[in-house]
Every structure is written in C-alpha cells, then in structure tokens.
Design a protein around this motif. Structure first.
Motif, PDB file in Angstrom:
ATOM      1  N   ASN A 207       0.852  -1.193   0.000  1.00 27.03           N
ATOM      2  CA  ASN A 207       0.000   0.000   0.000  1.00 27.03           C
ATOM      3  C   ASN A 207       0.885   1.239   0.000  1.00 27.03           C
ATOM      4  O   ASN A 207       1.527   1.573   1.003  1.00 27.03           O
ATOM      5  CB  ASN A 207      -0.922  -0.005   1.224  1.00 27.03           C
ATOM      6  N   SER A 229      -2.390  -7.715  -3.139  1.00 32.18           N
ATOM      7  CA  SER A 229      -3.012  -6.394  -3.015  1.00 32.18           C
ATOM      8  C   SER A 229      -2.022  -5.316  -3.439  1.00 32.18           C
ATOM      9  O   SER A 229      -0.904  -5.270  -2.913  1.00 32.18           O
ATOM     10  CB  SER A 229      -3.455  -6.121  -1.568  1.00 32.18           C
ATOM     11  N   TRP A 231      -2.010  -1.156  -3.850  1.00 32.43           N
ATOM     12  CA  TRP A 231      -2.713   0.105  -3.649  1.00 32.43           C
ATOM     13  C   TRP A 231      -1.773   1.255  -4.019  1.00 32.43           C
ATOM     14  O   TRP A 231      -0.806   1.527  -3.328  1.00 32.43           O
ATOM     15  CB  TRP A 231      -3.156   0.242  -2.191  1.00 32.43           C
ATOM     16  N   ASN A 233      -3.271   4.283  -5.125  1.00 35.55           N
ATOM     17  CA  ASN A 233      -4.274   5.335  -5.280  1.00 35.55           C
ATOM     18  C   ASN A 233      -3.811   6.678  -4.732  1.00 35.55           C
ATOM     19  O   ASN A 233      -2.940   6.756  -3.863  1.00 35.55           O
ATOM     20  CB  ASN A 233      -5.571   4.925  -4.579  1.00 35.55           C
ATOM     21  N   PHE A 253      -6.707  -7.395  -5.016  1.00 34.65           N
ATOM     22  CA  PHE A 253      -7.073  -5.990  -4.853  1.00 34.65           C
ATOM     23  C   PHE A 253      -6.162  -5.116  -5.708  1.00 34.65           C
ATOM     24  O   PHE A 253      -4.941  -5.187  -5.573  1.00 34.65           O
ATOM     25  CB  PHE A 253      -6.932  -5.545  -3.391  1.00 34.65           C
ATOM     26  N   ASP A 255      -5.985  -1.011  -6.629  1.00 34.17           N
ATOM     27  CA  ASP A 255      -6.522   0.348  -6.505  1.00 34.17           C
ATOM     28  C   ASP A 255      -5.482   1.321  -7.051  1.00 34.17           C
ATOM     29  O   ASP A 255      -4.441   1.546  -6.438  1.00 34.17           O
ATOM     30  CB  ASP A 255      -6.850   0.683  -5.055  1.00 34.17           C
ATOM     31  N   VAL A 277     -11.412  -6.613  -5.992  1.00 36.05           N
ATOM     32  CA  VAL A 277     -11.619  -5.168  -6.085  1.00 36.05           C
ATOM     33  C   VAL A 277     -10.780  -4.622  -7.231  1.00 36.05           C
ATOM     34  O   VAL A 277      -9.566  -4.863  -7.292  1.00 36.05           O
ATOM     35  CB  VAL A 277     -11.221  -4.454  -4.771  1.00 36.05           C
ATOM     36  N   ARG A 279     -10.301  -0.851  -8.789  1.00 33.34           N
ATOM     37  CA  ARG A 279     -10.648   0.567  -8.662  1.00 33.34           C
ATOM     38  C   ARG A 279      -9.649   1.391  -9.473  1.00 33.34           C
ATOM     39  O   ARG A 279      -8.499   1.551  -9.084  1.00 33.34           O
ATOM     40  CB  ARG A 279     -10.630   0.988  -7.184  1.00 33.34           C
ATOM     41  N   GLU A 349      -7.775  -5.383   5.117  1.00 34.04           N
ATOM     42  CA  GLU A 349      -7.885  -4.491   3.971  1.00 34.04           C
ATOM     43  C   GLU A 349      -8.940  -3.424   4.262  1.00 34.04           C
ATOM     44  O   GLU A 349      -9.938  -3.669   4.938  1.00 34.04           O
ATOM     45  CB  GLU A 349      -8.303  -5.265   2.719  1.00 34.04           C
ATOM     46  N   LEU A 351     -10.924   0.147   2.171  1.00 37.62           N
ATOM     47  CA  LEU A 351     -11.137   0.738   0.853  1.00 37.62           C
ATOM     48  C   LEU A 351     -12.047   1.948   0.985  1.00 37.62           C
ATOM     49  O   LEU A 351     -13.060   1.902   1.687  1.00 37.62           O
ATOM     50  CB  LEU A 351     -11.788  -0.301  -0.082  1.00 37.62           C
ATOM     51  N   GLU A 361     -15.033   5.037   4.165  1.00 37.62           N
ATOM     52  CA  GLU A 361     -14.030   3.982   4.285  1.00 37.62           C
ATOM     53  C   GLU A 361     -14.698   2.695   4.750  1.00 37.62           C
ATOM     54  O   GLU A 361     -15.460   2.682   5.712  1.00 37.62           O
ATOM     55  CB  GLU A 361     -12.925   4.374   5.274  1.00 37.62           C
ATOM     56  N   LEU A 366     -16.297  -4.389   4.530  1.00 38.34           N
ATOM     57  CA  LEU A 366     -15.966  -4.443   3.102  1.00 38.34           C
ATOM     58  C   LEU A 366     -16.447  -5.741   2.473  1.00 38.34           C
ATOM     59  O   LEU A 366     -16.830  -5.771   1.302  1.00 38.34           O
ATOM     60  CB  LEU A 366     -14.448  -4.288   2.920  1.00 38.34           C
TER      61      LEU A 366
END
Length: 575
Positions: A207, A229, A231, A233, A253, A255, A277, A279, A349, A351, A361, A366
């Motif tokens: 992340n 995962s 992330w 973003n 995941f 994102d 997920v 995104r 996790e 999101l 959030e 989730l």
C-alpha cells in the motif's frame, strides 16, 4: 480491579481483557506478582496510575494493553522489562515523544503495536527488527526507517513521513527479505517508486496510496509473484499500466484510482480470475470495456468512474457470480495473518468508496459491499437487461454518460440495491413499476434524463425528494408537482395502460363505488336483521337521535322567534 489480586504470588497470567471493569490500576495491584509473565488488560475502562520511577516486581513476556489507559506519558517502566516478546499498546491514550531507549529496547520484540496514539519522533535513523511492527496513525516524521530481513509486516500509515521509498527498498539487497505487508499510505512521501522491488519477493500486500509519488509504475513490481493487493491510489502516477503486472496472477485488490494514468485498460486485467476489487477511477483511461470483464466472477467492487471510457456496457454482467449472489465470497480472505504464535496479529484491507455521493471507508464491512460505478465516462447504448440479474449488488452508479434506451423492466429484482444513480443520461420511457419493490433503496437519482409517465406509487419511491426526478419534464405524480391528469391522454388505450395509476379517471372507479356501496349497505342491514342485540341497539340509537334532532330544532325555532318578535317591538316603539 480488586487489590487482593496483588497477593496471588503464583499468578503467571492476568487476563481481564474485554470487560466492563473501570477505575485505577496501581502499584499495589502487582506487589507480590513475582511470577507474572502475561498482562492482558486490553479493551477495558481501566487506567494505569503508577510512579514514573516504578520498577515492577515481574518480568513480562506478553504486554497487551490496547484500548487501556496508559497515557499521557510513555510508560518508562517498560525499560526494565527485558523478556517482552509481544507489546500491544494501540489506542492507549499516549501523547508523548517516544524515548530514545525504546528503539534499541524493541529489537528483541517479536511484535509491537503502538498505533492510534499521539506519538511523535523522528524515525529516520532507527532500525527495526521485529516480525510485526505497527506504528500507524501517529505523528512520526522524518524518512522511512530501516528494517531487517526478519520483518514480516511494517505499517507506518497515517503519519508525516517524507522523502522517497528507495532508501528502504534498496538499502540491503543481499538478504532474503520476509516482508509480506508494507503499508506507507497517507504520508508525504514523494519521488518515483524506485526499481528495487525485485528484492522483496515475499510481498503479499503493498500500500503506497495517498502520497505524492510521481512517474511511472515500475516494471519491477511485476516480479512480485505472490502479490495479492496493490494500492497506488491518490498519487500523481502517469503513463500506462505495465504489462509485467500480469505476472501477479493471484492479485485480489488493485486500486490505482486518482492518478494520471492513461491509455486503455489492459485486456489481461480482465483475466485475473481472483480479482475482488478493481478501482481505476479518476484517471485518463480511454477505449471500451470489453466482454472479458465478465470473467471477473469474484469481483465485489468495480469502480471505473471519471475516465474517458466509451462504447457500450457489456451485456454479460450476469456472469459475474459474486455480484449475482451465486458465489460464497466469504471463502475469500480480506485479512492477512502473520506469525503462528499470535492469533491476534493480522492486517485488514480497507477501501474508500463513493457509494451514495459521499466518500466512505470500508474495512470490517468491506466483505458485504457489492458495487459497480461507471459514472462520468462516455458510455453509450442501452443499459443491458442482464444487469437486473445482479441480485447481490448494493450500489450502482451509471450517471454522467451518454446512455439511452429504457430502464430495464426487471431492475426491481435487485432486492439488495441501496443506491441507484442513472442521472445525466438520455434514458427515456417510463420508470419501471418493479423499482417500487426495492425496499432497501435509500439513495435514488434519476434526474436529467428523458423519462416520462407517472412515477410508480410506493412508499419507497415517494419518499425521495423532487431532486431525484428533476430534469424530466414528462414525468408526473408525487413527489414532483406535475399533475398527471394533464400529462396523460384521455384515449381509451391510455386509460387501459394506466388503469392502476389513474384509477379515478376510469369506469372502474364508478363500478367499484357502486359495488362498495351495495356491499356496505347490505352488510350493515344483514347484521341488524339477524342479530337481535344489534337490532335493538340500532333502533334505540335511531330513537335517541330523533329526539335529539327534535329538541334541537324546537329550541332553535323558539330562539329565532324570540329574536324576531323583539325586533318587531322595537320598530313599533320607534314609530
């Protein structure tokens, strides 16, 4: 907490966690606990009141004091504890700088959690060796700390750490790193993402979100074959998604929302069968959404909003099994656990989504989310009727596109739908009657389309404000003010079509009125005729009513006559 607990000299474990106990815990509570190894007071209303120079009589191995009142000062008594393996002091009300001795002292810890306090200090020059380290949601500053090859999880999210990520990644490249989770999100990190990812093969969760990273997504991230995962973003990343990421075949995941990524969405991304997920909102992606999207049978969140995607919405949406409620999604984990000795040691996790116009959030809940957001693109054509088969979908946003045609007639079968936004399109026709069956619907926006006819009558649809329907001049009926009588024709076909909606304007009303009167009249008469008690009561009531009317009329007449005679006498006197 009873003072007598302090006399249990053979006590090894003191576990009062997750209780409603309250009050002060003082030194007297520990006077004779010489053999104590485990102190577990988490999730209580207790608070520790000891002298800053207190030296405990015990040597602890497990110190679990999360959601327990320790602060505001950092506990100095820990310095004398040389056998601690696990230290958990999350949400402990500590508002202080971390003393310099702590970082060297922590080298022998297997696990420590200081998250969600108000801790300060520069972490630039510290070295971390514990398997699991959680320093998130504090006020630490400086650059990223150095870590040993033993570290499995490092979470420093929600701090004020600056600089680049390269010193952490590229510092030591010879050892076999065990790092499975790296979360540096919500800091002020900047620069590019570096090219040293190949040395961190054990990474499962990465992340880097909500920082100021720029440049391209490194190709070397694609060598993280165990990654589940990713992330990225809320940064300033640009260019395209590298093709090497398709090597991360177990990804769940992704994102990359709120960046400056461009080009088309890679076709291989639609073939990642474990994806839960996806995104990619608020980028510059173009091209169309291919039919291969429907291969993502495990998907619970599809967010492609605020791009420049064109073409039509695929008509195979019913193949997305999890959104259709056909798959047991609970078999797919949303958390990662580390260390065989600590069952409480996990990373969940989270999101951030925009389900009803507000960014929220999702973490613990989730697993319940089912969402499709394709808003603010250039999608055209009709809404595919197959979308009605997504019975587990909770949030659907197709607003701000170029969609036409009618609202699918069976959309009311999406029984769990909580939010529906079809605004700012070119959708025509009537609002399907089936929408009135959506009992969980709490957000609706059909504004600025070409919808017509009467809004179906239901408690649900009439509970929304007029803004949900505005911009459709041919719509009528509550809650908007347009009168349906003037909008609907008087032809026979229109009467038949809207018989259930314009009941007062049809012959069925008069037939119903006559039948209702006859049934009511003869029903009352039958009861009076066959029930002797009711019959007597009825005629007694009629007699009483007759007397009341008679007396009232007589009194009124007499009063009027008296007034009239009085007025006549006055006129005679004046003459």
């Amino acid at each position: 907490m009873p003072v007598t607990l302090g006399t249990l000299s053979n006590l090894v474990t003191l576990d009062l966690s997750s209780n409603l106990l309250e009050g002060s815990v003082q030194e007297i509570h520990f006077v004779k606990l010489l053999k104590l190894k485990e102190l577990r007071l988490s999730s209580t209303n207790l608070f520790l009141t000891v002298n800053s120079r207190w030296v405990p009589p015990f040597q602890l191995e497990y110190v679990l004091l999360s959601s327990f009142g320790i602060g505001p000062k950092f506990p100095e008594w820990l310095k004398n504890q040389s056998s601690v393996k696990v230290l958990a002091m999350s949400k402990a009300g500590i508002s202080d700088s971390v003393p310099s001795w702590f970082w060297n002292w922590s080298l022998h810890l297997e696990f420590f959690d200081l998250s969600n306090n108000v801790l300060t200090g520069d972490v630039s020059n510290i070295f971390l060796n514990s398997s699991v380290i959680n320093l998130s949601s504090n006020f630490f500053n400086g650059t990223l700390p150095s870590v040993s090859a033993n570290v499995e999880m490092l979470n420093v999210a929600n701090n004020s750490i600056s600089g680049t990520v390269s010193p952490l990644l590229c510092g030591k490249t010879n050892a076999t790193n065990k790092l499975s989770v790296l979360d540096v999100s919500n800091n002020v990190l900047s620069g590019d993402l570096g090219q040293c990812w190949v040395h961190w093969q054990a990474l499962v969760h990465l992340n880097l979100g909500s920082n100021s990273f720029s440049g391209e997504i490194p190709h070397s991230i694609g060598y993280l074959s165990q990654l589940e995962s990713l992330w990225l973003n809320d940064n300033s990343l640009s260019e395209y998604i590298p093709s090497t990421l398709q090597n991360c075949s177990t990804m769940k995941f992704i994102d990359m929302g709120n960046n400056q990524l461009s080009d088309t969405i890679p076709t291989w991304m639609w073939e990642m069968q474990y994806l839960i997920v996806l995104r990619l909102r608020s980028n510059n992606f173009s091209g169309s959404i291919t039919q291969n999207m429907c291969q993502l049978s495990s998907l619970i969140v599809l967010d492609l909003a605020n791009n420049s995607l064109s073409g039509s919405i695929p008509n195979c949406l019913d193949k997305m099994k999890t959104m259709a409620g056909e798959d047991d999604f609970f078999a797919n984990p949303l958390s990662y656990s580390y260390g065989s000795d600590f069952s409480y040691n996990n990373y969940k996790e989270s999101l951030e989504l925009v389900p009803k116009g507000d960014e929220l959030e999702y973490r613990d809940n989730l697993i319940l989310v089912r969402m499709i957001d394709l808003s603010s693109n250039k999608l055209s054509g009709a809404i595919p009727p197959e979308i009605s088969k997504l019975s587990a979908l909770r949030f659907l946003n197709l607003s701000r596109n170029l969609l036409s045609g009618e609202v699918p007639k069976d959309m009311g079968k999406m029984k769990l739908l909580e939010s529906l936004d079809l605004s700012l399109n070119y959708i025509s026709g009537e609002i399907p009657q089936s929408l009135s069956d959506l009992s969980f619907l709490s957000f609706l926006n059909l504004s600025y389309n070409n919808l017509s006819g009467r809004i179906p009558t239901s408690t649900q649809l009439q509970s929304f404000e007029t803004l949900s329907y505005t911009g459709n001049p041919e719509l009528c009926g509550p809650p908007i003010t347009n009168n349906c009588t003037s909008k609907e024709g008087i032809s026979e076909n229109a009467s038949v079509k809207h018989a259930d909606e314009n009941f007062l304007g049809t012959s069925e009303f008069y037939i119903g009125t006559g039948v209702g009167f006859a049934v009511g009249f003869w029903g009352i008469c039958s009861v009076i005729f066959f029930n002797r008690t009711w019959r007597h009561a009825y005629f007694d009531f009629i007699d009483h009513l007759k007397d009341v009317i008679y007396v009232t009329v007589v009194l009124k007449v007499r009063r009027l006559l008296a007034v009239y005679l009085s007025a006549a006498n006055k006129r005679d006197i004046t003459r």
